[in-house]
Write an enzyme that holds these catalytic residues in place. Structure first.
Site, PDB file in Angstrom:
ATOM      1  N   LEU A 128      55.494  26.563  48.036  1.00  0.00           N
ATOM      2  CA  LEU A 128      55.793  26.539  46.607  1.00  0.00           C
ATOM      3  C   LEU A 128      57.127  25.872  46.312  1.00  0.00           C
ATOM      4  O   LEU A 128      57.364  25.398  45.201  1.00  0.00           O
ATOM      5  CB  LEU A 128      55.776  27.967  46.037  1.00  0.00           C
ATOM      6  CG  LEU A 128      54.433  28.373  45.432  1.00  0.00           C
ATOM      7  CD1 LEU A 128      53.435  28.753  46.517  1.00  0.00           C
ATOM      8  CD2 LEU A 128      54.613  29.522  44.457  1.00  0.00           C
ATOM      9  N   GLY A 129      58.012  25.841  47.290  1.00  0.00           N
ATOM     10  CA  GLY A 129      59.299  25.166  47.100  1.00  0.00           C
ATOM     11  C   GLY A 129      60.043  25.726  45.899  1.00  0.00           C
ATOM     12  O   GLY A 129      60.224  26.936  45.781  1.00  0.00           O
ATOM     13  N   GLU A 156      58.522  53.599  58.996  1.00  0.00           N
ATOM     14  CA  GLU A 156      57.740  54.319  60.006  1.00  0.00           C
ATOM     15  C   GLU A 156      57.789  53.685  61.388  1.00  0.00           C
ATOM     16  O   GLU A 156      56.752  53.464  62.034  1.00  0.00           O
ATOM     17  CB  GLU A 156      56.303  54.493  59.525  1.00  0.00           C
ATOM     18  CG  GLU A 156      56.272  55.508  58.436  1.00  0.00           C
ATOM     19  CD  GLU A 156      54.883  55.999  58.126  1.00  0.00           C
ATOM     20  OE1 GLU A 156      54.598  56.104  56.937  1.00  0.00           O
ATOM     21  OE2 GLU A 156      54.119  56.261  59.057  1.00  0.00           O
ATOM     22  N   THR A 168      60.452  50.792  63.305  1.00  0.00           N
ATOM     23  CA  THR A 168      60.613  49.331  63.178  1.00  0.00           C
ATOM     24  C   THR A 168      59.756  48.614  64.229  1.00  0.00           C
ATOM     25  O   THR A 168      59.368  49.207  65.247  1.00  0.00           O
ATOM     26  CB  THR A 168      62.090  48.922  63.388  1.00  0.00           C
ATOM     27  OG1 THR A 168      62.443  49.178  64.749  1.00  0.00           O
ATOM     28  CG2 THR A 168      63.028  49.669  62.454  1.00  0.00           C
ATOM     29  N   PHE A 178      58.490  63.468  52.081  1.00  0.00           N
ATOM     30  CA  PHE A 178      58.789  63.657  53.506  1.00  0.00           C
ATOM     31  C   PHE A 178      60.195  63.117  53.743  1.00  0.00           C
ATOM     32  O   PHE A 178      60.485  61.978  53.370  1.00  0.00           O
ATOM     33  CB  PHE A 178      57.768  62.849  54.315  1.00  0.00           C
ATOM     34  CG  PHE A 178      57.903  62.932  55.811  1.00  0.00           C
ATOM     35  CD1 PHE A 178      57.141  63.841  56.538  1.00  0.00           C
ATOM     36  CD2 PHE A 178      58.770  62.085  56.504  1.00  0.00           C
ATOM     37  CE1 PHE A 178      57.234  63.896  57.927  1.00  0.00           C
ATOM     38  CE2 PHE A 178      58.867  62.135  57.889  1.00  0.00           C
ATOM     39  CZ  PHE A 178      58.100  63.051  58.600  1.00  0.00           C
TER      40      PHE A 178
HETATM   41  C1  LIG Z   1      61.109  51.077  51.824  1.00  0.00           C
HETATM   42  C2  LIG Z   1      61.455  52.199  52.770  1.00  0.00           C
HETATM   43  C3  LIG Z   1      60.860  53.444  52.631  1.00  0.00           C
HETATM   44  C4  LIG Z   1      61.187  54.522  53.488  1.00  0.00           C
HETATM   45  N1  LIG Z   1      60.619  55.755  53.286  1.00  0.00           N
HETATM   46  C5  LIG Z   1      61.023  56.810  54.039  1.00  0.00           C
HETATM   47  C6  LIG Z   1      60.525  58.149  53.781  1.00  0.00           C
HETATM   48  O1  LIG Z   1      59.724  58.376  52.866  1.00  0.00           O
HETATM   49  N2  LIG Z   1      61.002  59.174  54.542  1.00  0.00           N
HETATM   50  C7  LIG Z   1      61.889  58.973  55.558  1.00  0.00           C
HETATM   51  O2  LIG Z   1      62.269  59.941  56.229  1.00  0.00           O
HETATM   52  N3  LIG Z   1      62.374  57.708  55.833  1.00  0.00           N
HETATM   53  C8  LIG Z   1      61.974  56.640  55.091  1.00  0.00           C
HETATM   54  N4  LIG Z   1      62.484  55.376  55.335  1.00  0.00           N
HETATM   55  C9  LIG Z   1      63.459  55.183  56.392  1.00  0.00           C
HETATM   56  C10 LIG Z   1      62.912  54.459  57.605  1.00  0.00           C
HETATM   57  O3  LIG Z   1      62.076  55.327  58.346  1.00  0.00           O
HETATM   58  C11 LIG Z   1      64.104  53.941  58.413  1.00  0.00           C
HETATM   59  O4  LIG Z   1      64.722  52.907  57.658  1.00  0.00           O
HETATM   60  C12 LIG Z   1      63.687  53.448  59.773  1.00  0.00           C
HETATM   61  O5  LIG Z   1      63.379  54.534  60.604  1.00  0.00           O
HETATM   62  C13 LIG Z   1      64.769  52.611  60.449  1.00  0.00           C
HETATM   63  O6  LIG Z   1      65.990  53.287  60.445  1.00  0.00           O
HETATM   64  P1  LIG Z   1      67.335  52.549  59.996  1.00  0.00           P
HETATM   65  O7  LIG Z   1      67.056  51.835  58.710  1.00  0.00           O
HETATM   66  O8  LIG Z   1      68.427  53.561  59.990  1.00  0.00           O
HETATM   67  O9  LIG Z   1      67.618  51.458  61.098  1.00  0.00           O
HETATM   68  P2  LIG Z   1      68.248  51.694  62.551  1.00  0.00           P
HETATM   69  O10 LIG Z   1      67.550  52.766  63.262  1.00  0.00           O
HETATM   70  O11 LIG Z   1      69.736  51.807  62.390  1.00  0.00           O
HETATM   71  O12 LIG Z   1      67.894  50.317  63.249  1.00  0.00           O
HETATM   72  C14 LIG Z   1      68.584  49.103  62.951  1.00  0.00           C
HETATM   73  C15 LIG Z   1      68.020  48.013  63.854  1.00  0.00           C
HETATM   74  O13 LIG Z   1      68.239  48.333  65.233  1.00  0.00           O
HETATM   75  C16 LIG Z   1      67.005  48.362  65.967  1.00  0.00           C
HETATM   76  N5  LIG Z   1      67.041  49.444  66.958  1.00  0.00           N
HETATM   77  C17 LIG Z   1      67.363  50.747  66.743  1.00  0.00           C
HETATM   78  N6  LIG Z   1      67.261  51.453  67.883  1.00  0.00           N
HETATM   79  C18 LIG Z   1      66.851  50.594  68.842  1.00  0.00           C
HETATM   80  C19 LIG Z   1      66.534  50.713  70.254  1.00  0.00           C
HETATM   81  N7  LIG Z   1      66.600  51.876  70.893  1.00  0.00           N
HETATM   82  N8  LIG Z   1      66.146  49.607  70.916  1.00  0.00           N
HETATM   83  C20 LIG Z   1      66.051  48.409  70.294  1.00  0.00           C
HETATM   84  N9  LIG Z   1      66.326  48.222  68.974  1.00  0.00           N
HETATM   85  C21 LIG Z   1      66.712  49.303  68.261  1.00  0.00           C
HETATM   86  C22 LIG Z   1      65.939  48.600  64.911  1.00  0.00           C
HETATM   87  O14 LIG Z   1      64.695  48.074  65.315  1.00  0.00           O
HETATM   88  C23 LIG Z   1      66.495  47.855  63.705  1.00  0.00           C
HETATM   89  O15 LIG Z   1      66.154  46.506  63.802  1.00  0.00           O
HETATM   90  C24 LIG Z   1      62.146  54.303  54.515  1.00  0.00           C
HETATM   91  C25 LIG Z   1      62.735  53.028  54.668  1.00  0.00           C
HETATM   92  C26 LIG Z   1      62.407  51.985  53.822  1.00  0.00           C
HETATM   93  C27 LIG Z   1      63.063  50.626  54.015  1.00  0.00           C
END
Ligand SMILES: Cc1cc2nc3c(=O)[nH]c(=O)nc-3n(C[C@H](O)[C@H](O)[C@H](O)COP(=O)(O)OP(=O)(O)OC[C@H]3O[C@@H](n4cnc5c(N)ncnc54)[C@H](O)[C@@H]3O)c2cc1C
Length: 399
Positions: free
Chosen positions: A354-355, A379, A381, A139
Site C-alpha cells: 500500500l505504500g 500468553e 511470547t 485473569f
Molecule cells: C495486549 C496484551 C494483553 C495481555 N493480557 C493479559 C491478561 O489478560 N492477563 C495477564 O496476566 N497478562 C496479560 N498480558 C501480559 C502478557 O502475558 C505479558 O506481556 C507476556 O507474558 C510477556 O511479558 P513481558 O511483557 O513482561 O515481557 P518479558 O517477559 O519482560 O519479555 C521481554 C522479552 O524477553 C524475552 N524473554 C523473556 N524471558 C526469556 C527467556 N528465558 N529466554 C529467551 N527470551 C526471553 C521475551 O520473549 C520478550 O521478547 C497481556 C499483554 C498484552 C500485550
C-alpha cells in the site's frame, strides 16, 4: 484427524461474518480512532448477550452427582476446541480487539472449571449461564516485574485467620476494571517459585482492590488492558481457588499452565485471523492498482497465504489433540510461535504494497499492522515458545 465442522459451527461462523462486517470491524476502527476501549454499557454487548454469547460452558452437577455438559464441551475436558478455534479465528478476522472485549467469564474460566471447588463454580460461573446483562471475568498473572517469568510474581498472599490478605500490583489484565471477578495469582513465598503460587477469586468492590488504570496500547484498542493495585485486599478463605487441599496435592502453578495449554492454539488462531484480514486487504489493493501482473508480487502474496494456511493447520492439530485429551504441549507452542510471525508477515506485506496509502494511518492495513504485534506477546511470547520446544527437542525437562 478430522477437521470437518458440524452444521451448528458452520452456522455460528456465518453469524459472526454478518456481525463482524456490520458491527465488529466498525467498532474496532472507532475504538482505534478514539484511542479507548468500547465502554461496557455499549449496546453491542447487550446484542451479544441477546444472541446467546457471553456464557460459560460450565453447568452445575445434576442431583445424582453427574456433571452436565453443554453442546460445546460434550465429552471433552477443554470443550470442542476445534470449533472454538475456528470461531476465534473468524472473530479476529473482523476485529481481535472487539472479540476480546466481548462479555464472558474470560481466561480464568478454564482454571475455575479444572481447579475450582463446586461452591466456587456455583458462585462465580452460575451468573454466566444465562446472564441478565453483559458480565465479564478477568485473569491477572502479569506484574510490572513478572511477565514471561511467571515464577517471579511478587504479589503476596498472607494468611490472616480465615482470610487471606493480598498485597501487590498487576498489569495488562484484560477487561479487569469491568469484571465481576478477577482470578488473581499471588505467592505465599516468592522464594518457592511456582510452588508458592495461589489463585484467588477477587470480587469487584472488595476493599483494597483499587487504582484501576487502563494502559495505553499500540493496537487492539477496543478492549481494556488494565493495571490495578491490591492494597491489603482481604479475601475470604473460601475464595482460594480449589481450596487448601488442592495446593497440598499439586504445585500451585499447574493450574495456570493447564489454562495456557488449552488457550495458546486459540491465540495462535486469532493471529491467523488478523493475518488473513491483512492478506485480503493486500490482495484487494494489488488488484485495484493493477499490481497482480507482477510475478514478484504474486509470489509474495502466495507465500504469505501458504504460511497462514500452514499455521492454521498446526492450530487445528493442537486443538484436535486437546479434544482427544492427548498431550499437545509441542503443537500448542509451535502454533503460538508460528502463527503470529506468519500474520505479521502478511500485515507487513500489506503495508509495503500500500505504500503511502498505508502509511497515512487511516487505512485498515495500518491498524492490522499494529494489532498483530501483540499476538506474539500475549500468553507466552514466541521466544518463550521456542525455548519450550528446544528443551523438549533435546530431551531437557521444562524449567
Ligand atoms: C495486549 C496484551 C494483553 C495481555 N493480557 C493479559 C491478561 O489478560 N492477563 C495477564 O496476566 N497478562 C496479560 N498480558 C501480559 C502478557 O502475558 C505479558 O506481556 C507476556 O507474558 C510477556 O511479558 P513481558 O511483557 O513482561 O515481557 P518479558 O517477559 O519482560 O519479555 C521481554 C522479552 O524477553 C524475552 N524473554 C523473556 N524471558 C526469556 C527467556 N528465558 N529466554 C529467551 N527470551 C526471553 C521475551 O520473549 C520478550 O521478547 C497481556 C499483554 C498484552 C500485550
Amino acid at each position: 484427524m478430522d477437521f470437518a465442522i458440524d452444521a451448528a459451527t458452520a452456522h455460528r461462523l456465518a453469524t459472526f461474518d454478518e456481525l463482524g462486517r456490520e458491527q465488529m470491524r466498525p467498532l474496532g476502527r472507532e475504538a482505534d480512532r478514539l484511542g479507548r476501549p468500547t465502554p461496557p454499557d455499549h449496546p453491542y454487548f447487550q446484542t451479544l448477550i441477546g444472541m446467546g454469547f457471553g456464557r460459560t460452558r460450565w453447568r452445575p452437577k445434576r442431583a445424582d452427582g453427574e456433571a452436565r455438559t453443554t453442546r460445546s464441551d460434550a465429552g471433552d475436558k477443554v470443550g470442542n476446541s476445534r470449533a472454538t478455534l475456528l470461531l476465534s479465528e473468524q472473530r479476529s478476522y473482523w476485529d481481535r480487539g472487539v472479540a476480546v472485549s466481548a462479555p464472558g467469564p474470560g481466561l480464568g474460566e478454564g482454571a475455575i472449571i479444572s481447579m475450582g471447588t463446586e461452591d466456587q463454580k456455583q458462585r462465580y460461573l452460575t451468573p454466566f449461564i444465562n446472564p441478565d446483562k453483559p458480565r465479564w471475568g478477568a485473569f491477572a498473572m502479569t506484574e510490572p516485574g513478572a511477565g514471561s517469568d511467571v515464577a517471579a510474581i511478587q504479589t503476596r498472599a498472607i494468611r490472616d485467620g480465615n482470610d487471606w490478605v493480598l498485597i501487590g500490583n498487576k498489569s495488562f489484565s484484560g477487561n479487569s476494571s469491568r469484571a465481576d471477578f478477577i482470578l488473581v495469582w499471588a505467592t505465599v513465598d516468592p522464594s518457592l517459585g511456582r510452588a508458592g503460587h495461589r489463585a484467588f477469586l477477587v470480587e469487584h468492590g472488595m476493599p483494597g482492590l483499587q487504582d484501576f488504570h487502563i494502559e495505553r496500547k499500540m493496537g487492539l484498542k477496543a478492549y481494556e488492558s488494565t493495571s490495578f493495585r491490591l492494597e491489603e485486599c482481604r479475601v475470604p478463605g473460601a475464595n482460594l481457588l480449589g481450596g487448601e487441599a488442592h495446593y497440598e496435592q499439586r504445585a500451585g502453578f499447574k493450574g495456570a499452565m493447564d489454562t495456557f495449554n488449552s488457550t495458546r492454539p486459540m491465540v495462535a488462531a486469532m493471529a491467523v485471523g488478523i493475518g488473513r484480514a491483512s492478506l485480503d486487504e493486500a490482495i484487494a489493493f494489488a488488484r485495484a492498482e493493477n499490481m497482480t501482473g507482477d510475478p514478484r508480487i504474486r509470489d509474495r502474496l502466495e507465500r504469505a497465504a501458504r504460511k497462514l494456511r500452514a499455521a492454521r493447520l498446526l492450530c487445528l492439530k493442537a486443538a484436535w489433540l486437546a479434544d482427544h485429551r492427548l498431550p499437545n504441549i509441542v503443537e500448542a507452542s509451535m502454533s503460538k510461535a508460528l502463527a503470529p510471525t506468519a500474520a505479521f508477515e502478511a500485515a507487513s506485506l500489506g503495508m509495503e504494497l500500500l505504500g503511502l496509502a498505508g502509511a497515512r494511518g487511516d487505512h485498515l492495513i495500518e491498524k492490522l499492522f499494529r494489532d498483530v504485534k501483540a499476538m506474539d506477546i500475549v500468553e507466552g511470547t514466541g521466544q518463550i515458545q521456542r525455548v519450550v520446544m528446544a528443551r523438549k527437542l533435546v530431551g531437557l525437562p521444562q524449567s
